[in-house]
Design a protein around this motif. Structure first.
Motif, mmCIF file in Angstrom:
data_model
loop_
_atom_site.group_PDB
_atom_site.id
_atom_site.type_symbol
_atom_site.label_atom_id
_atom_site.label_comp_id
_atom_site.label_asym_id
_atom_site.label_seq_id
_atom_site.Cartn_x
_atom_site.Cartn_y
_atom_site.Cartn_z
ATOM 1 N N ARG A 190 25.882 13.911 64.535
ATOM 2 C CA ARG A 190 26.939 13.450 63.571
ATOM 3 C C ARG A 190 27.599 14.795 62.977
ATOM 4 O O ARG A 190 27.072 15.972 63.104
ATOM 5 C CB ARG A 190 26.615 12.719 62.198
ATOM 6 C CG ARG A 190 25.759 13.259 61.381
ATOM 7 C CD ARG A 190 25.398 12.166 60.429
ATOM 8 N NE ARG A 190 24.320 12.613 59.376
ATOM 9 C CZ ARG A 190 23.781 11.943 58.261
ATOM 10 N NH1 ARG A 190 24.397 10.745 58.022
ATOM 11 N NH2 ARG A 190 22.938 12.300 57.580
ATOM 12 N N PHE A 200 27.598 9.423 65.897
ATOM 13 C CA PHE A 200 28.020 9.000 67.192
ATOM 14 C C PHE A 200 27.047 9.440 68.293
ATOM 15 O O PHE A 200 26.130 10.070 68.127
ATOM 16 C CB PHE A 200 29.507 9.771 67.424
ATOM 17 C CG PHE A 200 29.469 11.191 67.247
ATOM 18 C CD1 PHE A 200 28.858 11.908 68.450
ATOM 19 C CD2 PHE A 200 29.517 11.867 66.275
ATOM 20 C CE1 PHE A 200 28.748 13.476 68.313
ATOM 21 C CE2 PHE A 200 29.547 13.125 66.102
ATOM 22 C CZ PHE A 200 29.161 14.137 67.225
ATOM 23 N N TYR A 236 31.247 8.318 71.336
ATOM 24 C CA TYR A 236 31.155 6.996 71.082
ATOM 25 C C TYR A 236 30.819 6.831 69.535
ATOM 26 O O TYR A 236 29.534 7.068 69.335
ATOM 27 C CB TYR A 236 30.589 6.058 72.035
ATOM 28 C CG TYR A 236 30.280 4.532 71.517
ATOM 29 C CD1 TYR A 236 31.512 3.618 71.769
ATOM 30 C CD2 TYR A 236 29.274 4.279 70.975
ATOM 31 C CE1 TYR A 236 31.359 2.274 71.241
ATOM 32 C CE2 TYR A 236 29.044 2.885 70.592
ATOM 33 C CZ TYR A 236 30.236 1.819 70.597
ATOM 34 O OH TYR A 236 30.007 0.464 70.451
ATOM 35 N N ILE A 237 31.567 6.192 68.711
ATOM 36 C CA ILE A 237 31.028 6.148 67.363
ATOM 37 C C ILE A 237 30.328 4.939 67.206
ATOM 38 O O ILE A 237 30.608 3.617 67.630
ATOM 39 C CB ILE A 237 32.424 6.022 66.253
ATOM 40 C CG1 ILE A 237 33.372 6.798 66.413
ATOM 41 C CG2 ILE A 237 31.694 5.594 64.818
ATOM 42 C CD1 ILE A 237 32.575 8.142 66.098
#
Length: 299
Positions: A190, A200, A236-237
């Motif tokens: 993060r 993420f 990608y969160i």
């Protein structure tokens, strides 16, 4: 006497300029991006491949970017292949961004030095007779010097002439790819500059044949993935910001082969529950065995 001095001064000037040119051998060097095609005379309706290379001119290059411009009236882009690229990490994978424009940017950690470094290949279908130009605009190549210094860069216009179709046999560019993408290791992280500090996952896979087509991601608290895959890009969160889920990342190449990577739950509370569960299971098993042993002794 004055004539002798004049000749002497001229010689000194020539020697000085010669020495200066030796002292600055890289001043005129420039990396070059260029196209090569095995088919210099495609005909209407024919597929042809244009390979895009970089010649670093003895410089160590670790990042490239730019746009390829072509006439969409004369050419139809059928496919972009980057399976054998010297670029390991695509920031912006080569793709058709608008009509007649292909954009790309990527990084090669550790850098690349060579004269024929393949960046990617373009497969076109010629639509009608005429002169075809492929041009690089906004091209960039950065030196691997820790400072991101821009290297001098040149790129000659690539020109082909499309002729009328004479019915001759055409070249086949199909690929037989039965090999899945290489194994890869996603990482969860993060950053306060990304989505306000949300967790993420970052990932990148390599496929040296047909190339990576896309990625899919799934978050699940089960140790086996279900069918809830969704197409994703890196980073990608994560939906589960508590990090209590397994994260599955599927890399799919252009031939449909796939490789799945797994990231285990990172949450401390989840890990503790898992450990407690294992301990409890062991206690239950030991208790059951103890009861059986006592029964046998009683008999």
């Amino acid at each position: 006497m004055s004539k002798i001095l004049k000749n002497y001064n001229t010689r000194i000037l020539v020697v000085f300029l010669f020495c200066l040119s030796l002292a600055l051998p890289t001043a005129g060097q420039a990396a070059e991006m260029f196209f090569i095609s095995s088919n210099q005379k495609p005909v209407v309706g024919e597929l042809f491949k244009a390979d895009f290379f970089i010649n670093t001119e003895e410089q160590n290059i670790n990042a490239v970017a730019g746009k390829i411009i072509f006439s969409s009236d004369l050419l139809e882009l059928k496919e972009i292949r980057d399976g054998n690229s010297i670029v390991n990490f695509w920031v912006d994978r080569p793709a058709l961004k608008s009509k007649g424009e292909i954009a790309f940017s990527g990084i090669t950690p550790g850098g690349y030095k060579g004269s024929n470094g393949l960046l990617f290949s373009l497969i076109f279908r010629s639509l009608k007779p005429g002169k075809i130009n492929l041009n690089l605009v906004d091209g960039q190549a950065l030196l691997n010097d820790g400072q991101g210094t821009a290297a001098k860069l040149s790129s000659p216009t690539f020109v082909l002439s499309v002729g009328a179709n004479d019915g001759e046999k055409q070249e086949d560019f199909s690929i037989t790819d039965k090999t899945p993408p290489e194994s890869f290791v996603p990482e969860i992280a993060r950053d306060n500059n990304i989505e306000g500090g949300k967790w993420f996952v970052v990932f990148v896979a390599q496929d040296k044949q047909s190339g990576i087509d896309h990625y899919e991601v799934q978050e699940d608290k089960n140790h086996k993935p279900g069918n809830r895959w969704q197409t994703a890009t890196s980073p990608y969160i994560l939906q589960d910001q508590s990090l209590q889920s397994y994260v599955y990342i599927k890399a799919v190449d252009k031939a449909g082969n796939l490789t799945i990577a797994i990231v285990s739950p990172k949450s401390a509370s989840y890990n503790k529950l898992l450990i407690y569960g294992i301990i409890l299971l062991i206690i239950v098993i030991l208790g059951s065995l103890s009861q059986k042993l006592w029964r046998k002794r009683g008999d």
